[in-house]
Design a protein around this motif. Structure first.
Motif, PDB file in Angstrom:
ATOM      1  N   UNK A  68       0.889  -1.102  -0.124  1.00 46.13           N
ATOM      2  CA  UNK A  68       0.073   0.017  -0.091  1.00 46.13           C
ATOM      3  C   UNK A  68       0.796   1.312   0.060  1.00 46.13           C
ATOM      4  N   UNK A  69       2.190   1.295   0.130  1.00 45.59           N
ATOM      5  CA  UNK A  69       2.999   2.272  -0.169  1.00 45.59           C
ATOM      6  C   UNK A  69       4.198   1.939  -1.074  1.00 45.59           C
ATOM      7  N   UNK A  70       4.259   2.809  -2.231  1.00 43.51           N
ATOM      8  CA  UNK A  70       5.145   2.271  -3.451  1.00 43.51           C
ATOM      9  C   UNK A  70       6.002   3.618  -3.662  1.00 43.51           C
ATOM     10  N   UNK A  89      -3.661  13.772  -5.654  1.00 47.00           N
ATOM     11  CA  UNK A  89      -2.267  14.300  -5.760  1.00 47.00           C
ATOM     12  C   UNK A  89      -2.120  15.371  -4.439  1.00 47.00           C
ATOM     13  N   UNK A  90      -1.083  15.085  -3.632  1.00 47.33           N
ATOM     14  CA  UNK A  90      -0.659  15.867  -2.526  1.00 47.33           C
ATOM     15  C   UNK A  90       0.788  16.236  -2.370  1.00 47.33           C
ATOM     16  N   UNK A  91       1.172  17.201  -1.841  1.00 45.25           N
ATOM     17  CA  UNK A  91       2.425  17.378  -1.751  1.00 45.25           C
ATOM     18  C   UNK A  91       2.852  17.720  -0.269  1.00 45.25           C
ATOM     19  N   UNK A  92       4.162  17.499   0.192  1.00 42.07           N
ATOM     20  CA  UNK A  92       4.661  18.006   1.381  1.00 42.07           C
ATOM     21  C   UNK A  92       6.094  18.050   1.574  1.00 42.07           C
ATOM     22  N   UNK A  93       6.467  18.762   2.315  1.00 35.61           N
ATOM     23  CA  UNK A  93       7.993  19.131   2.432  1.00 35.61           C
ATOM     24  C   UNK A  93       8.732  18.066   3.443  1.00 35.61           C
ATOM     25  N   UNK A  94       9.608  17.230   3.100  1.00 34.55           N
ATOM     26  CA  UNK A  94      10.194  16.371   3.738  1.00 34.55           C
ATOM     27  C   UNK A  94      11.883  16.849   4.049  1.00 34.55           C
ATOM     28  N   UNK A 107       8.081  16.193  -1.555  1.00 36.73           N
ATOM     29  CA  UNK A 107       7.564  14.918  -1.891  1.00 36.73           C
ATOM     30  C   UNK A 107       5.991  14.951  -2.617  1.00 36.73           C
ATOM     31  N   UNK A 108       5.925  14.068  -3.759  1.00 35.89           N
ATOM     32  CA  UNK A 108       4.528  14.147  -4.424  1.00 35.89           C
ATOM     33  C   UNK A 108       4.148  12.944  -4.003  1.00 35.89           C
ATOM     34  N   UNK A 109       2.858  12.724  -3.581  1.00 39.80           N
ATOM     35  CA  UNK A 109       2.047  11.552  -3.078  1.00 39.80           C
ATOM     36  C   UNK A 109       0.893  11.558  -3.971  1.00 39.80           C
ATOM     37  N   UNK A 110       0.564  10.150  -4.550  1.00 39.00           N
ATOM     38  CA  UNK A 110      -0.400  10.213  -5.481  1.00 39.00           C
ATOM     39  C   UNK A 110      -1.184   9.010  -4.631  1.00 39.00           C
ATOM     40  N   UNK A 120      -3.841   2.907  -1.947  1.00 42.64           N
ATOM     41  CA  UNK A 120      -2.416   2.830  -2.116  1.00 42.64           C
ATOM     42  C   UNK A 120      -1.884   4.319  -2.293  1.00 42.64           C
ATOM     43  N   UNK A 121      -0.707   4.379  -1.636  1.00 42.26           N
ATOM     44  CA  UNK A 121       0.032   5.666  -1.832  1.00 42.26           C
ATOM     45  C   UNK A 121       1.317   5.474  -2.554  1.00 42.26           C
TER      46      UNK A 121
END
Length: 147
Positions: A68-70, A89-94, A107-110, A120-121
Motif C-alpha cells: 500500500x506504499x510504493x 495528488x498531494x505534496x509535503x515538505x520532507x 515529496x509528491x504523493x498520489x 495505495x500511496x
C-alpha cells in the motif's frame, strides 16, 4: 532473515556424564514463523494485485515498499500512473539529513483507491533538474493549491 526466524532457545541436554548442547527451535517461534509466512504470502499476493491494477508489468513488491506504499523513481514515472488511473495528488515538505547537512525536499504523493483491494500511496520526491512542470500531475497539484 528477520529477528523472529533468528530466535532460538538453547536447551541443555545431559546424556550420561558428558553434557551436550543442542539448539532446538522454540515451538512458539515455529508457530509464529508459520503465521509470519502466511502473512508474507498474503502481503505478496495483495502487492501483486495492486501492481497489476496500477498497470505495472512486474508484480513483485520492491524492497522497502509495501503493498500500500510504493516509492517511484521520478515525477515522470509517478505521472504515468496518474494519467492511467487518476487519484488524489498531494505534496509535503520532507527533511533529509546526510553527513550533518539537512535539506528540504518536496515529496509528491498520489493516493489511489483500488475498490475491493486497498488504498495505495505512490510517492516520489520532486527533482527540479528533471523538469516536468507541464505534467498533468503537476497541474493537479496547482489546482489543489489554488482551491
Amino acid at each position: 532473515m528477520n529477528a523472529m526466524s533468528l530466535y532460538l532457545t538453547a536447551y541443555l541436554i545431559v546424556s550420561g556424564s558428558t553434557p551436550k548442547l543442542a539448539l532446538l527451535p522454540d515451538p512458539h517461534t515455529t508457530e509464529l514463523t508459520e503465521v509470519e509466512r502466511e502473512l508474507n504470502k498474503a502481503h505478496d499476493e495483495l502487492g501483486a494485485q495492486v501492481l497489476r491494477a496500477l498497470g505495472f508489468r512486474n508484480t513483485r513488491i520492491a524492497d522497502g515498499d509495501t503493498a500500500t506504499r510504493i516509492g517511484m523513481w521520478s515525477q515522470f514515472e509517478l505521472n504515468a500512473v496518474y494519467e492511467q488511473v487518476g487519484g488524489v495528488v498531494t505534496t509535503r515538505t520532507v527533511e533529509h539529513s546526510n553527513t550533518g547537512e539537512t535539506t528540504l525536499n518536496t515529496e509528491i504523493t498520489l493516493t489511489v483507491v483500488l475498490p475491493g483491494m486497498a488504498t495505495v500511496q505512490l510517492a516520489t520526491e520532486w527533482y527540479e533538474p528533471y523538469g516536468g512542470h507541464d505534467l498533468p500531475l503537476m497541474h493537479a497539484i496547482a489546482e489543489l493549491a489554488a482551491a
